[in-house]
Enzyme design. Structure first.
Site, PDB file in Angstrom:
ATOM      1  N   ARG A 152      -5.985  -2.953   9.866  1.00 19.24           N
ATOM      2  CA  ARG A 152      -6.484  -4.354   9.948  1.00 19.24           C
ATOM      3  C   ARG A 152      -6.230  -5.206  11.138  1.00 19.24           C
ATOM      4  NH1 ARG A 152      -9.302  -6.864   6.298  1.00 19.24           N
ATOM      5  NH2 ARG A 152      -8.626  -8.678   6.745  1.00 19.24           N
ATOM      6  N   ASP A 160       4.533  -4.874   6.031  1.00 18.23           N
ATOM      7  CA  ASP A 160       4.759  -6.115   6.515  1.00 18.23           C
ATOM      8  C   ASP A 160       5.041  -7.204   5.509  1.00 18.23           C
ATOM      9  OD1 ASP A 160       4.552  -8.043   8.847  1.00 18.23           O
ATOM     10  OD2 ASP A 160       2.546  -8.607   7.641  1.00 18.23           O
ATOM     11  N   ARG A 195     -17.402  16.076  13.776  1.00 18.01           N
ATOM     12  CA  ARG A 195     -17.967  16.575  14.991  1.00 18.01           C
ATOM     13  C   ARG A 195     -19.082  17.662  14.835  1.00 18.01           C
ATOM     14  NH1 ARG A 195     -16.305  15.785  19.846  1.00 18.01           N
ATOM     15  NH2 ARG A 195     -14.393  14.912  19.427  1.00 18.01           N
ATOM     16  N   ARG A 250      13.706   9.811  -2.371  1.00 16.38           N
ATOM     17  CA  ARG A 250      14.501  11.020  -2.568  1.00 16.38           C
ATOM     18  C   ARG A 250      15.886  10.847  -1.694  1.00 16.38           C
ATOM     19  NH1 ARG A 250      15.221  15.547   0.600  1.00 16.38           N
ATOM     20  NH2 ARG A 250      15.983  17.308  -0.509  1.00 16.38           N
ATOM     21  N   ASP A 304       2.312  -0.965  12.110  1.00 17.06           N
ATOM     22  CA  ASP A 304       2.247  -2.329  12.496  1.00 17.06           C
ATOM     23  C   ASP A 304       3.729  -3.082  12.569  1.00 17.06           C
ATOM     24  OD1 ASP A 304       2.016  -2.749  10.012  1.00 17.06           O
ATOM     25  OD2 ASP A 304       0.627  -3.938  10.059  1.00 17.06           O
ATOM     26  N   THR A 331      18.137   7.679  -2.926  1.00 20.33           N
ATOM     27  CA  THR A 331      18.991   8.069  -4.146  1.00 20.33           C
ATOM     28  C   THR A 331      20.019   9.316  -3.839  1.00 20.33           C
ATOM     29  OG1 THR A 331      16.682   7.794  -5.370  1.00 20.33           O
ATOM     30  CG2 THR A 331      18.411   9.069  -6.197  1.00 20.33           C
ATOM     31  N   THR A 385       4.370   2.279   5.725  1.00 18.93           N
ATOM     32  CA  THR A 385       3.061   1.979   5.947  1.00 18.93           C
ATOM     33  C   THR A 385       2.153   2.764   6.826  1.00 18.93           C
ATOM     34  OG1 THR A 385       1.477   0.158   6.604  1.00 18.93           O
ATOM     35  CG2 THR A 385       3.656   0.167   7.400  1.00 18.93           C
ATOM     36  N   ARG A 442       0.715  -4.942  -5.990  1.00 18.60           N
ATOM     37  CA  ARG A 442       0.858  -6.268  -5.280  1.00 18.60           C
ATOM     38  C   ARG A 442       1.082  -7.308  -6.420  1.00 18.60           C
ATOM     39  NH1 ARG A 442      -1.065  -4.223  -0.279  1.00 18.60           N
ATOM     40  NH2 ARG A 442      -2.490  -2.672  -0.354  1.00 18.60           N
ATOM     41  N   LYS A 483     -22.363  14.720  27.688  1.00 14.93           N
ATOM     42  CA  LYS A 483     -22.545  15.487  26.359  1.00 14.93           C
ATOM     43  C   LYS A 483     -23.688  14.754  25.503  1.00 14.93           C
ATOM     44  CE  LYS A 483     -18.362  17.319  26.583  1.00 14.93           C
ATOM     45  NZ  LYS A 483     -17.098  17.236  25.761  1.00 14.93           N
ATOM     46  N   GLY A 505       0.793  -1.199  -0.275  1.00 17.10           N
ATOM     47  CA  GLY A 505      -0.001   0.148   0.097  1.00 17.10           C
ATOM     48  C   GLY A 505       0.854   1.165   0.125  1.00 17.10           C
ATOM     49  N   ASP A 539       0.039   1.832   8.761  1.00 18.37           N
ATOM     50  CA  ASP A 539      -0.830   1.455  10.042  1.00 18.37           C
ATOM     51  C   ASP A 539       0.206   1.240  11.122  1.00 18.37           C
ATOM     52  OD1 ASP A 539      -2.875   0.325   8.280  1.00 18.37           O
ATOM     53  OD2 ASP A 539      -2.192  -1.238   7.871  1.00 18.37           O
TER      54      ASP A 539
HETATM   55  P1  ATP Z   1       0.462  -2.635   3.521  1.00 21.10           P
HETATM   56  O1  ATP Z   1       0.910  -2.819   5.022  1.00 21.10           O
HETATM   57  O2  ATP Z   1       0.410  -1.162   3.165  1.00 21.10           O
HETATM   58  O3  ATP Z   1      -0.526  -3.377   3.094  1.00 21.10           O
HETATM   59  P2  ATP Z   1       2.648  -4.355   2.398  1.00 21.10           P
HETATM   60  O4  ATP Z   1       3.956  -4.203   2.264  1.00 21.10           O
HETATM   61  O5  ATP Z   1       2.335  -5.320   3.669  1.00 21.10           O
HETATM   62  O6  ATP Z   1       1.869  -3.068   2.538  1.00 21.10           O
HETATM   63  P3  ATP Z   1       1.301  -6.527   0.927  1.00 21.10           P
HETATM   64  O7  ATP Z   1       0.545  -6.485  -0.216  1.00 21.10           O
HETATM   65  O8  ATP Z   1       1.066  -7.399   1.870  1.00 21.10           O
HETATM   66  O9  ATP Z   1       1.676  -5.026   1.189  1.00 21.10           O
HETATM   67  O10 ATP Z   1       2.549  -7.119   0.243  1.00 21.10           O
HETATM   68  C1  ATP Z   1       3.255  -6.536  -0.943  1.00 21.10           C
HETATM   69  C2  ATP Z   1       3.964  -7.416  -1.718  1.00 21.10           C
HETATM   70  O11 ATP Z   1       5.052  -8.167  -1.031  1.00 21.10           O
HETATM   71  C3  ATP Z   1       2.983  -8.593  -2.205  1.00 21.10           C
HETATM   72  O12 ATP Z   1       2.200  -8.144  -3.338  1.00 21.10           O
HETATM   73  C4  ATP Z   1       3.978  -9.736  -2.638  1.00 21.10           C
HETATM   74  O13 ATP Z   1       4.762  -9.379  -3.926  1.00 21.10           O
HETATM   75  C5  ATP Z   1       5.269  -9.437  -1.667  1.00 21.10           C
HETATM   76  N1  ATP Z   1       4.910 -10.502  -0.493  1.00 21.10           N
HETATM   77  C6  ATP Z   1       4.156 -10.374   0.457  1.00 21.10           C
HETATM   78  N2  ATP Z   1       4.268 -11.488   1.235  1.00 21.10           N
HETATM   79  C7  ATP Z   1       5.158 -12.312   0.686  1.00 21.10           C
HETATM   80  C8  ATP Z   1       5.601 -13.418   1.075  1.00 21.10           C
HETATM   81  N3  ATP Z   1       5.359 -14.595   1.998  1.00 21.10           N
HETATM   82  N4  ATP Z   1       6.597 -14.129   0.182  1.00 21.10           N
HETATM   83  C9  ATP Z   1       6.774 -13.327  -1.130  1.00 21.10           C
HETATM   84  N5  ATP Z   1       6.655 -12.149  -1.409  1.00 21.10           N
HETATM   85  C10 ATP Z   1       5.654 -11.831  -0.747  1.00 21.10           C
END
Ligand code: ATP
Length: 326
Positions: free
Chosen positions: A175, A106, A158, A24, A133, A27, A129, A75, A217, A14, A131
């Site tokens: 989530r 994650d 509000r 930036r 998390d 790089t 991210t 993704r 309130k 995401g 989140d």
């Molecule tokens: P957000 O927290 O915003 O959802 P994220 O990095 O957790 O971001 P995901 O869609 O879970 O987003 O993962 C991004 C990409 O990482 C996936 O589309 C996939 O290509 C790769 N990925 C995730 N888990 C695995 C895994 N267990 N093995 C290999 N590739 C993975």
């Protein structure tokens, strides 16, 4: 002398405000240290298809203030397979990229960990991210901006809640983590937050109802983390409507508004520090680590720890929220 001469950079999962500031920083820090930089478009997908462009310092001009990611994100199911990751490795060899910096959540770090182990390849991760998390860093890139967006939105809602004397359930992202809901509730002076971390311990809505919402309130605002464990704002509102028809209940789902927008100063600074630190880490021959910042200090957090350990919510904050909403 480090064997690394060229680094690749990608954003995945995401999007989060501040990712551009991180691109930036990576790089510019790489170029400052005499390294070549190759930008990989659309996350792991671009690694497989070879969507790659050499970056110079001007490629990252004028982006620190922009939300989203100029490298695009995607993704990628194919990267979940051994064959897909082999194609990605072949691309890196062909392009003569010696190490990778991956920016994402994650899932992105899980993919990086598997790839790095499978191909004995140096990768440093940057936590991007909204989140928040990921374990091993006080905050992740994008979290502060999202929190401020939530606060602004709740301030506006509000006005209606107060004028019409309504009870609003406002659903926010997260989530598996209630950081946005809990701190968003404190920042906007909401009545309560319903979060996944304690959803299995107590009936949070039941407790609220038992206490009669805010007695003094005439309106109430409750922030709800979108999560199967909390049930989400719609389900909670239905429950109140059924059990307590006297309440005038409304639901607002903030949705993707939370991801966009110009990053806050905090997120820009966090992203800039983490991006520069990622290059330091690679030059120090670190690999398979995520850059974290804890107590204002840069830390190298092994992927395993960042991904597997649940980041605990500060329970004192729940108490603060409860006290301040009486
Ligand atoms: P957000 O927290 O915003 O959802 P994220 O990095 O957790 O971001 P995901 O869609 O879970 O987003 O993962 C991004 C990409 O990482 C996936 O589309 C996939 O290509 C790769 N990925 C995730 N888990 C695995 C895994 N267990 N093995 C290999 N590739 C993975």
């Amino acid at each position: 002398m480090s064997a690394i001469k060229c680094i690749g950079i990608l954003t995945s999962g995401g999007d989060a405000p501040g990712m551009n500031a991180a691109i930036r920083a990576v790089t510019r820090a790489a170029i400052y240290n005499g390294l070549d930089v190759k930008a990989i478009y659309r996350g792991y997908k671009g690694l497989i298809t070879g969507e790659i462009k050499q970056f110079k310092t001007q490629n990252v001009s004028n982006i620190i203030q922009q939300g989203g990611t100029i490298l695009k994100t995607a993704r990628c199911q194919e990267f979940m397979t051994v064959e897909g990751r082999q194609l990605a490795y072949d691309t890196l060899q062909r392009e003569k990229i010696d190490a990778l910096v991956t920016i994402g959540g994650d899932g992105t770090l899980s993919g990086a960990r598997i790839f790095a182990t499978e191909h004995d390849y140096p990768i440093v991760g940057i936590p991007g991210t909204i989140d928040n998390d990921l374990f091993g860093t006080d905050t992740t890139i994008g979290y502060d901006t999202a929190l401020n967006t939530i606060m602004d939105a709740v301030d506006k809602i509000r006005d209606t809640a107060t004028s019409h004397e309504r009870l609003f359930f406002i659903e926010v992202m997260g989530r598996d983590a209630g950081f946005l809901a809990l701190n968003g509730a404190i920042a906007s002076g909401a009545e309560a937050a319903i979060i996944p971390e304690i959803a299995t311990e107590v009936d949070q809505l039941g407790e609220l109802i038992k206490n009669g919402f805010r007695k003094s309130k005439n309106s109430s605002i409750v922030l709800v983390a979108e999560s199967p464990t909390t049930g989400g704002a719609m389900a909670l509102a239905e429950r109140v409507k059924n059990e307590f028809p006297q309440y005038d209940v409304r639901v607002t789902i903030l949705g993707h508004i939370q991801r966009g927008g110009s990053p806050t100063a905090n997120d820009r600074i966090l992203a800039s520090r983490m991006g520069a630190a990622a290059i330091d880490a690679l030059l120090e021959e670190q690999r398979n680590v995520m850059i974290g910042i804890r107590n204002d200090q840069i830390e190298y957090v092994p992927f395993n720890k960042a991904i597997k350990n649940d980041k605990p919510i500060n329970r004192d904050l729940l108490n603060t929220l409860r006290i301040l909403s009486t």
